[in-house]
Design a protein around this motif. Structure first.
Motif, PDB file in Angstrom:
ATOM      1  N   GLU A 266       0.829  -1.202   0.000  1.00 50.60           N
ATOM      2  CA  GLU A 266       0.000   0.000   0.000  1.00 50.60           C
ATOM      3  C   GLU A 266       0.871   1.264   0.000  1.00 50.60           C
ATOM      4  N   ASP A 267       1.921   1.264   0.823  1.00 48.47           N
ATOM      5  CA  ASP A 267       2.800   2.427   0.894  1.00 48.47           C
ATOM      6  C   ASP A 267       3.497   2.696  -0.432  1.00 48.47           C
ATOM      7  N   GLU A 268       3.851   1.632  -1.134  1.00 48.36           N
ATOM      8  CA  GLU A 268       4.512   1.806  -2.431  1.00 48.36           C
ATOM      9  C   GLU A 268       3.547   2.370  -3.472  1.00 48.36           C
ATOM     10  N   ILE A 269       2.288   1.980  -3.406  1.00 50.53           N
ATOM     11  CA  ILE A 269       1.293   2.565  -4.304  1.00 50.53           C
ATOM     12  C   ILE A 269       1.166   4.059  -4.035  1.00 50.53           C
ATOM     13  N   ARG A 270       1.071   4.404  -2.763  1.00 49.56           N
ATOM     14  CA  ARG A 270       0.947   5.814  -2.396  1.00 49.56           C
ATOM     15  C   ARG A 270       2.169   6.608  -2.884  1.00 49.56           C
ATOM     16  N   PHE A 271       3.339   6.008  -2.775  1.00 49.68           N
ATOM     17  CA  PHE A 271       4.566   6.669  -3.214  1.00 49.68           C
ATOM     18  C   PHE A 271       4.608   6.836  -4.728  1.00 49.68           C
ATOM     19  N   LEU A 272       4.333   5.767  -5.446  1.00 47.67           N
ATOM     20  CA  LEU A 272       4.444   5.797  -6.906  1.00 47.67           C
ATOM     21  C   LEU A 272       3.378   6.667  -7.556  1.00 47.67           C
ATOM     22  N   THR A 273       2.208   6.780  -6.926  1.00 45.90           N
ATOM     23  CA  THR A 273       1.136   7.603  -7.473  1.00 45.90           C
ATOM     24  C   THR A 273       1.109   8.993  -6.852  1.00 45.90           C
ATOM     25  N   GLN A 274       2.126   9.311  -6.090  1.00 51.61           N
ATOM     26  CA  GLN A 274       2.284  10.625  -5.474  1.00 51.61           C
ATOM     27  C   GLN A 274       1.105  10.973  -4.553  1.00 51.61           C
ATOM     28  N   GLY A 275       0.806  10.034  -3.669  1.00 44.44           N
ATOM     29  CA  GLY A 275      -0.139  10.311  -2.596  1.00 44.44           C
ATOM     30  C   GLY A 275      -1.566   9.877  -2.830  1.00 44.44           C
ATOM     31  N   GLU A 276      -1.852   9.176  -3.907  1.00 47.18           N
ATOM     32  CA  GLU A 276      -3.237   8.754  -4.155  1.00 47.18           C
ATOM     33  C   GLU A 276      -3.618   7.573  -3.258  1.00 47.18           C
ATOM     34  N   PRO A 278      -4.316   4.148  -1.962  1.00 47.40           N
ATOM     35  CA  PRO A 278      -3.910   2.808  -2.390  1.00 47.40           C
ATOM     36  C   PRO A 278      -5.030   1.778  -2.317  1.00 47.40           C
ATOM     37  N   TYR A 279      -6.168   2.139  -1.696  1.00 47.72           N
ATOM     38  CA  TYR A 279      -7.294   1.211  -1.587  1.00 47.72           C
ATOM     39  C   TYR A 279      -8.326   1.410  -2.697  1.00 47.72           C
ATOM     40  N   ASP A 280      -8.079   2.376  -3.551  1.00 46.01           N
ATOM     41  CA  ASP A 280      -8.964   2.663  -4.669  1.00 46.01           C
ATOM     42  C   ASP A 280      -8.509   1.835  -5.875  1.00 46.01           C
ATOM     43  N   ASP A 281      -9.378   0.947  -6.349  1.00 45.27           N
ATOM     44  CA  ASP A 281      -9.006   0.075  -7.464  1.00 45.27           C
ATOM     45  C   ASP A 281      -8.612   0.857  -8.709  1.00 45.27           C
ATOM     46  N   SER A 282      -9.249   1.999  -8.939  1.00 45.04           N
ATOM     47  CA  SER A 282      -8.913   2.797 -10.120  1.00 45.04           C
ATOM     48  C   SER A 282      -7.497   3.356 -10.018  1.00 45.04           C
ATOM     49  N   VAL A 283      -7.045   3.627  -8.808  1.00 45.48           N
ATOM     50  CA  VAL A 283      -5.672   4.092  -8.593  1.00 45.48           C
ATOM     51  C   VAL A 283      -4.693   2.955  -8.855  1.00 45.48           C
ATOM     52  N   VAL A 284      -4.999   1.782  -8.340  1.00 48.44           N
ATOM     53  CA  VAL A 284      -4.129   0.624  -8.546  1.00 48.44           C
ATOM     54  C   VAL A 284      -4.036   0.288 -10.031  1.00 48.44           C
ATOM     55  N   ARG A 285      -5.143   0.403 -10.734  1.00 50.55           N
ATOM     56  CA  ARG A 285      -5.157   0.069 -12.164  1.00 50.55           C
ATOM     57  C   ARG A 285      -4.257   0.992 -12.982  1.00 50.55           C
TER      58      ARG A 285
END
Length: 392
Positions: A266-276, A278-285
C-alpha cells in the motif's frame, strides 16, 4: 512532478546511517506494518488441490545443443547480507546488549523460501570474499538453493545491517556499505545460462541504485526476457537508500513495464502515485501496464489484493501470534512464485489463483511466528497444516 514524500508512511526506517564514502545504504528485511491478522473467510480446498511442487528440475540438452528450461526453476537476483538482530526485543540499537547474526536480503530470502516449500530456486548476486560471504553461500547450499551464480569480491566486504524492533513498534536500521560487494556485481560476472534456464526471474529495485550493479541487473533482466522467462518484480522500496525520492520513483518505474508479475505494498502505491489512495481500485489500475499478467498488493496482516486483465479481488490473511515480522513479505513472494513456477496456467483461473494466494498469505503469516527471516520460512507441509487448522 514533485513527489509528496510527507504524505508517505515509511515509519519503519528511523535511523539513517551511512558509512563514509560514496556508498548507498542497503535494504533491510521486509517489514509488515502490524501483527494482528484477520481470520480468513473462505472454504479451504483440500491439500491435493494446491499445485504440486517439483522438487528439482533439470536442464536438458535439446536437439540443437542448447539448454532447455528447468521445469520450475526460480532465479532470484539481488543482494544478500548479514543482519545483526538484538538478543533482547523492544530496545533501540544503542540500548541492545548484544546482537545475533542472521542471513538477510529480500531476493535471497525468496530463494530460500521457495526451496523450503519444495520448489527449485537459485540465487545470483555478489558477496565479499570474506567469512560472512562464504557463510551466506553455505547457507544457500544447506537450504537447497543453487548458489552457482554467486560471486565473491576480494576488494569489498559483505554488507552488514543492524536491525531491531523498538518498543513503539518502529524499526531501526543501520547499514554498512562503503561500498559493499553486492553493489559491485558486473555484467561480465552474470551466469546467463542459469538465468535463461529459469521459469521465473525475480528481482527487486535495490540493485538499481548504483553502478555497476545497475547495469548487471538490466542485462540479466533482458537476457531473461529474451529467453521467454517470466519476470517477477518486488520493488521493496527503502527510500533512505536512494539519493532522493525522485530518483527512487524514477528508478523503480524505469523497469516497470517489462515485468510480468509485480508485487507492491500500500505504501509503495501511495509513493508511486504521489499520494493517491492505495485502496482505490482505479488508482491501482493506473499501475497496471498492458503486458502485465498479475499485480499483487500486499496489505500486511489483512492479506492481499490481486489484479489481472480479466479479474481482481481480495484474499484475507490468517490469524497468528506475531513475534517477528522480518521476512514475511519475502515468504509471501516465495509462496506465490513457487506455485506459479509449477503451473503458470493458474494465472488464467481465478479460483486456482485465489488458492495460491491463500497459500502465499499463510507463508507470510507463519513466518512472523518465529524470529528471523530464513529460520522462520515455512515448509509446504507446515503451510497446508496451518490452512487446514484455520478452517477446522
Amino acid at each position: 512532478m514533485a513527489i509528496h514524500a510527507a504524505a508517505l508512511s515509511f515509519g519503519c526506517v528511523s535511523l539513517n546511517y551511512q558509512a563514509s564514502g560514496p556508498s548507498r545504504r542497503l535494504m533491510g528485511p521486509s517489514v509488515l506494518r502490524q501483527c494482528k491478522v484477520k481470520a480468513p473467510v473462505f472454504s479451504l480446498p483440500s491439500p491435493a488441490s494446491f499445485p504440486r511442487f517439483r522438487l528439482q528440475g533439470k536442464a536438458l540438452e535439446s536437439n540443437d545443443g542448447t539448454l532447455e528450461k528447468e521445469e520450475s526453476l526460480v532465479v532470484c537476483f539481488g543482494e544478500m547480507l548479514i543482519d545483526f538482530v538484538p538478543t533482547t526485543s523492544g530496545l533501540s540499537l544503542a540500548e541492545a546488549p548484544a546482537f545475533k547474526k542472521a542471513p538477510g536480503g529480500a531476493p535471497a530470502n525468496v530463494a530460500v523460501g521457495i526451496a523450503r516449500l519444495g520448489g527449485s530456486s537459485a540465487f545470483i548476486g555478489k558477496v565479499g570474499e570474506d567469512e560472512f560471504g562464504y557463510m551466506l553461500a553455505d547457507i544457500l547450499k544447506e537450504n537447497n538453493v543453487n548458489n552457482e551464480g554467486m560471486r565473491f569480491d576480494p576488494g569489498a566486504r559483505t554488507a552488514l545491517a543492524f536491525v531491531t524492533l523498538r518498543k513503539d513498534g518502529e524499526r531501526e536500521f543501520m547499514f554498512y556499505r562503503n561500498p559493499s560487494a553486492d553493489m559491485l556485481l558486473q555484467v561480465a560476472e552474470l551466469d546467463l545460462d542459469l538465468i535463461k534456464k529459469a521459469k521465473v526471474f525475480h528481482y527487486g529495485s535495490i540493485s538499481l541504485i548504483t553502478e555497476p550493479c545497475k547495469s548487471a541487473h538490466i542485462a540479466a533482466a533482458k537476457a531473461a526476457k529474451d529467453a521467454g522467462v517470466i519476470l517477477s518484480y518486488d520493488p521493496n522500496l527503502r527510500l533512505p537508500l536512494w539519493p532522493s525520492a525522485e530518483s527512487a520513483r524514477e528508478g523503480i518505474l524505469s523497469i516497470w513495464d517489462i515485468a510480468d508479475i509485480i508485487k507492491i505494498s500500500e505504501d509503495e502505491i501511495r509513493f508511486l502515485t504521489q499520494g493517491e489512495d492505495p485502496y482505490d481500485d482505479s488508482v491501482v489500475r493506473k499501475l497496471y501496464h498492458p503486458n502485465l499478467k498479475l499485480l499483487l498488493v500486499t496489505e500486511g496482516p489483512d492479506g492481499c489484493r490481486y489484479y489481472t486483465k480479466e479479474f481482481n479481488g481480495r484474499v484475507n490473511g490468517l490469524r497468528v501470534d506475531c513475534i517477528d515480522t522480518t521476512g514475511a513479505g519475502d515468504a509471501f513472494v516465495a509462496g506465490i512464485l513457487s506455485q506459479i513456477a509449477a503451473d503458470i496456467s493458474l494465472l488464467q483461473n481465478e479460483n486456482r489463483l485465489r488458492d495460491a494466494l491463500r497459500f502465499a498469505n499463510a507463508c507470510g503469516a507463519l513466518t512472523v511466528t518465529e524470529r528471523g527471516a530464513i529460520p522462520a520460512l515455512p515448509t509446504r507441509e507446515a503451510v497446508l497444516n496451518a490452512l487446514l487448522k484455520s478452517v477446522a
